[in-house]
Write an enzyme that holds these catalytic residues in place. Structure first.
Site, PDB file in Angstrom:
ATOM      1  N   LYS A  55       4.534   0.083  -3.382  1.00 38.15           N
ATOM      2  CA  LYS A  55       3.882  -0.428  -2.167  1.00 38.15           C
ATOM      3  C   LYS A  55       2.364  -0.424  -2.342  1.00 38.15           C
ATOM      4  CE  LYS A  55       7.740   1.087   0.657  1.00 38.15           C
ATOM      5  NZ  LYS A  55       8.338   2.060   1.567  1.00 38.15           N
ATOM      6  N   GLN A  99       6.451   7.575   4.473  1.00 34.44           N
ATOM      7  CA  GLN A  99       7.607   7.358   3.592  1.00 34.44           C
ATOM      8  C   GLN A  99       8.741   8.333   3.939  1.00 34.44           C
ATOM      9  OE1 GLN A  99       7.910   4.877   1.292  1.00 34.44           O
ATOM     10  NE2 GLN A  99       9.997   5.532   0.889  1.00 34.44           N
ATOM     11  N   ASP A 122       5.947  -0.411   9.664  1.00 30.41           N
ATOM     12  CA  ASP A 122       7.386  -0.300   9.372  1.00 30.41           C
ATOM     13  C   ASP A 122       8.210  -0.703  10.592  1.00 30.41           C
ATOM     14  OD1 ASP A 122       8.161   0.269   6.832  1.00 30.41           O
ATOM     15  OD2 ASP A 122       8.081   2.455   7.041  1.00 30.41           O
TER      16      ASP A 122
END
Ligand code: NAD
Length: 286
Positions: A55, A99, A122
């Protein structure tokens, strides 16, 4: 006999990334600043390190700032909360990604809720989920966005089609079903308590498999000519496989996403697009 064409997620993800990089350059010229993505990694989970590394690399390649923060396995709930609060205040940070999974003993949910919805790249906060449920503008989860993008870029009509989504998780199944409904599909959601899953999938024009069960969907459960999107990722005997049994489904479907190289590459591409969207929305209200 193989009939299905394979939907090339790698190439489509690259198109999205190239387009995003171009729009990032325009944003930077216009505003004098770059969008910034903050990734938060807690502990030493090897897979999470690989994902976050990809990412960050993609974010820099797209011309964005990389604001990575790493915390030890021993970090407390409060330590992580403080980092999120700092990033929430930092005007250079357009998007924040925590994460998952977190190390055992930590509770991800209240930490996700600390991320301001405007920086929730997200799309996992309750507010982002509520905006999606109500069809209002907001940041959507990346993998479901990737599924829609794959269908669009492959020229698959969504409107009026019957889509069976296998799975109802907050990360994939539920948001993808909502996005498809908003695109005027007729959506059936099946889950672990559903009966006759195979009979239902056999009535679908499009199947989206996000059950987390290796090779769950076989050729006999798919209508001839259906489009099959495989979200699952599993390592079985050292090989990556999805929720779809590619060999038997290929002989029946008209198009299918492979694993690897289907939905997987789309998730990072859509994260970059979300980060740019967040930066644009933040610059518009300043
Ligand atoms: P999850 O475990 O949170 O949810 C699975 C869902 O599938 C549940 O709603 C459950 O009810 C349903 N289900 C389980 N067994 C079933 C069965 N036999 N029949 C019908 N429904 C069943 O998983 P998730 O986070 O939604 O992820 C699903 C899969 O997608 C996993 O394999 C995961 O690794 C993968 N994934 C891939 C990406 C990507 O970038 N490609 C991103 C997220 C998740």
């Amino acid at each position: 006999m193989t009939t299905a064409s394979l939907i090339d997620g790698k190439t489509i993800a690259q198109l999205v990334r190239t387009d995003t990089a171009q729009r990032v350059a325009e944003f930077t010229t216009r505003t004098g600043r770059r969008p910034g993505l903050a990734t938060i990694l807690v502990g030493g989970d090897p897979a999470s390190h690989v994902y976050v590394g990809s990412k960050r690399k993609a974010c820099v390649a797209a011309g964005m700032e990389d604001h990575h923060r790493e915390l030890p396995e021993t970090a407390s709930q409060d330590d992580i909360a403080r980092v999120i609060d700092e990033l929430a205040e930092d005007p250079r940070v357009s998007g924040i990604l925590l994460q998952l999974p977190l190390p055992a003993g930590l509770d991800a949910e209240p930490l996700i809720e600390r991320i301001p919805p405007a920086k929730d790249v997200d799309g996992l906060t309750t507010i982002s989920a509520g905006l999606l449920a109500q069809g209002k503008p907001g940041l959507r989860p990346c993998t479901p966005l990737g599924v829609i993008e794959l269908l669009d870029q492959s020229g698959v009509e969504i409107s009026g089609k019957h889509v069976v989504v296998i799975g109802r998780s907050a990360l994939v199944g539920r948001p993808v079903a909502q996005l498809l409904t908003q695109r005027n599909a007729t959506v059936t959601v099946v889950h672990s308590r559903s009966k006759n899953v195979d009979k239902l999938t056999a009535t679908a024009d499009i199947v989206v498999a996000a059950a987390g069960v290796p090779k769950l969907v076989t050729g006999s459960a798919v209508a001839p000519g259906a489009v099959v999107i495989d979200v699952g990722i599993h390592r079985v005997d050292g090989r990556l496989v999805g929720d779809v049994d590619q060999d038997s489904v290929e002989a029946v479907a008209s198009a299918l996403t492979p694993v690897p190289g289907g939905v997987g590459p789309m998730t990072i591409a859509m994260l970059l697009r979300n980060t740019l969207q967040a930066a644009e929305a933040q610059s518009a209200i300043k």
